[in-house]
Design an enzyme around this catalytic site. Structure first.
Site, short mmCIF file in Angstrom:
data_model
loop_
_atom_site.label_atom_id
_atom_site.label_comp_id
_atom_site.label_asym_id
_atom_site.label_seq_id
_atom_site.Cartn_x
_atom_site.Cartn_y
_atom_site.Cartn_z
N ASP A 17 1.01 -1.23 -0.01
CA ASP A 17 0.00 -0.02 0.05
C ASP A 17 0.77 1.37 0.17
O ASP A 17 2.00 1.16 0.40
CB ASP A 17 -0.81 -0.16 1.28
CG ASP A 17 -1.57 1.23 1.42
OD1 ASP A 17 -2.43 1.79 0.50
OD2 ASP A 17 -1.28 1.71 2.46
N ASP A 19 -0.07 5.08 0.81
CA ASP A 19 -0.43 6.13 1.65
C ASP A 19 -0.28 5.52 3.29
O ASP A 19 -1.10 4.77 3.54
CB ASP A 19 -1.59 7.11 1.71
CG ASP A 19 -1.57 7.69 0.37
OD1 ASP A 19 -0.53 8.55 0.34
OD2 ASP A 19 -2.41 7.60 -0.61
N GLU A 312 13.14 10.53 25.33
CA GLU A 312 13.42 10.23 26.82
C GLU A 312 14.95 9.95 26.73
O GLU A 312 15.34 8.72 26.54
CB GLU A 312 12.55 9.53 27.51
CG GLU A 312 11.17 9.65 27.54
CD GLU A 312 11.00 10.98 28.73
OE1 GLU A 312 11.74 11.05 29.61
OE2 GLU A 312 9.63 11.16 28.70
P1 ADP Z 1 12.39 12.62 34.23
O1 ADP Z 1 13.03 11.57 34.75
O2 ADP Z 1 10.86 12.17 34.11
O3 ADP Z 1 12.85 13.19 32.92
P2 ADP Z 1 13.47 14.64 36.05
O4 ADP Z 1 13.43 16.12 35.30
O5 ADP Z 1 13.07 15.01 37.40
O6 ADP Z 1 12.25 13.46 35.38
O7 ADP Z 1 14.71 13.93 35.84
C1 ADP Z 1 15.57 13.90 34.86
C2 ADP Z 1 16.76 14.94 34.84
O8 ADP Z 1 17.77 14.35 35.60
C3 ADP Z 1 17.28 15.48 33.59
O9 ADP Z 1 16.64 16.69 33.20
C4 ADP Z 1 18.90 15.76 33.93
O10 ADP Z 1 19.14 17.04 34.45
C5 ADP Z 1 19.13 14.72 35.07
N1 ADP Z 1 20.09 13.74 34.78
C6 ADP Z 1 20.82 13.22 35.68
N2 ADP Z 1 21.50 12.07 35.12
C7 ADP Z 1 21.26 11.91 33.97
C8 ADP Z 1 21.50 11.00 32.93
N3 ADP Z 1 22.26 9.92 33.09
N4 ADP Z 1 20.62 11.12 31.81
C9 ADP Z 1 19.89 11.83 31.81
N5 ADP Z 1 19.50 12.86 32.44
C10 ADP Z 1 20.30 12.73 33.76
MG MG Z 2 12.64 12.52 31.19
#
Ligand code: ADP
Ligand code: MG
Length: 388
Positions: A17, A19, A312
């Protein structure tokens, strides 16, 4: 992930297909409507998009007027949005894995038919922007070349006839429900690739439901297997995305124990719609710190039931503190698996740790490690050093 019914018969020919299966038509529709609705102070709801997939323009417009309570008639809406779409025909991107699939099948001499409900002329126009596609199809058949379009099996039966093959030796790949119905009614094997998330239950008549063409396993159907997977990863055309880290909801770090540096989804909806939900990996540059290995999910996060696609990124390094507000730049270089539902939080967490191990190992392969030096990642560092 994927549920396959046993005792498959093998196929020799493939019917595709267009689309929503090969082309990101729905993404284009979503982008046009997202922009348009802003005029009425309304926000496009990516989840409600399922209401319009596979519908005619009239049905779509009627649904939009009703869903968003627009102060205009269906006809007025159509006349306003039609010009917005006509600019876009040349710009409909291939869906993830579409070009790879076409190249793979034609490279192995597997005959491919293209069977779409849209008129033959539109099909030819849309595929003309994608190099090598037209030559790869043994036959092309449009909705205007049969009496009844999908869900009638007619278009697929006609395709088989022109391919000179028994219907039972054909594999249909389809994103829409009418298309799946048509393929099954034609007596063919059908793989469904729903263009919207969380649709799998609706597609129970398909022989298999996959998340994107990246996940197709041709060997299940007696076709030549892909040979580009390396150590449980699939190299992809690298793409780059970045921005300041914003505060998340603490879900990743608090609920899963896995910190993820959130980027605002606002500016990224278009680029995210181009990529299949799933788990990817690559390199992450943090302006004041350095460049790190990274594994990330792109998607709707079934566990948290998001309304927008998010990314994420988990930076594979132990940081002592948060880095909200810092510039984060990502180079996404490979794919691991589709987004999936998990029976428990524990099994989800275990899988994310497996993903981490796969990514960490793969990123040492030269084919992925070269992107650690991508100018886009380096630029954020040197820029910052200059200022400090
Ligand atoms: P969530 O986990 O839902 O995104 P938070 O914003 O509280 O919630 O936590 C993530 C934050 O942790 C990131 O924004 C970053 O500043 C911090 N952080 C610490 N260690 C890591 C890592 N290894 N990878 C990504 N972020 C990290
Ligand atoms: Mg997050």
């Amino acid at each position: 992930m994927t549920a396959t019914k046993p005792l498959m018969r093998l196929v020799s020919h493939v019917i595709l297909d267009l689309d929503g299966t090969l082309l990101n038509t729905d993404g284009t529709v979503g982008e046009v409507l997202r922009t348009y609705l802003v005029k009425y102070g309304k926000q496009w709801d990516g989840k409600r998009a399922q209401r319009i997939v596979g519908k005619t323009p009239l049905e779509t417009a009627a649904a939009i007027v009703e869903d968003y309570g627009l102060p205009c008639t269906t006809e007025e809406l159509i006349s306003e949005i039609t010009p917005l779409f006509s600019d876009r025909w040349s710009n409909i991107k291939a869906l993830p894995g579409a070009a790879r699939l076409i190249k793979h099948l034609s490279g192995h001499g597997v005959p491919i038919a293209l069977a779409s409900n849209s008129p033959r002329e539109n099909i030819e126009l849309k595929i003309s922007y994608h190099n090598g596609w037209k030559e790869s199809f043994s036959i092309i058949i449009g909705g205007d070349e049969v009496k009844m379009g999908k869900p009638s099996p007619e278009i697929f039966l006609e395709a088989a006839k022109r391919l000179n093959v028994e219907p039972s030796n054909c594999l249909v790949i389809e994103d829409s429900l009418p298309g799946v119905t048509a393929g099954k009614a034609a007596g063919m094997r059908v793989v469904a690739v729903p263009s919207l998330p969380k649709q799998a239950p609706l597609y129970s008549s398909a022989d298999e439901v996959i998340n994107s063409l990246l996940d197709l396993e041709p060997e299940k159907w007696g076709l030549p297997p892909f040979q580009d997977w390396i150590e449980s990863t699939l190299p992809i055309e690298p793409w780059y995305i970045g921005g300041p880290v914003i505060k998340g909801f603490g879900r990743g770090s608090k609920v899963l124990g896995i910190p993820t540096a959130n980027l605002s989804a606002d500016g990224f909806s278009a680029i995210l719609s181009e990529h299949a939900s799933g788990v990817y990996f690559g390199w992450a540059g943090l302006s004041t710190r350095g460049i790190y290995k990274m594994v990330m999910s792109i998607g709707w996060n079934p566990y948290f039931d998001n309304t927008e696609k998010t990314i994420e990124p988990w930076l594979l390094h132990d940081f002592n503190e948060d880095f909200y507000g810092e510039e984060l730049r990502l180079a996404i270089v490979g794919y691991i698996r589709p987004e999936a539902n998990f029976p428990s939080l524990e099994s989800l967490i275990a899988k994310i740790h497996d993903d981490r191990n796969v990514a960490e190992k793969a990123l040492d392969l030269p084919m992925y490690s070269v992107y650690k030096d991508a100018p886009y990642l380096k630029a954020s560092l040197s820029q910052n050093n200059h200022h400090s």
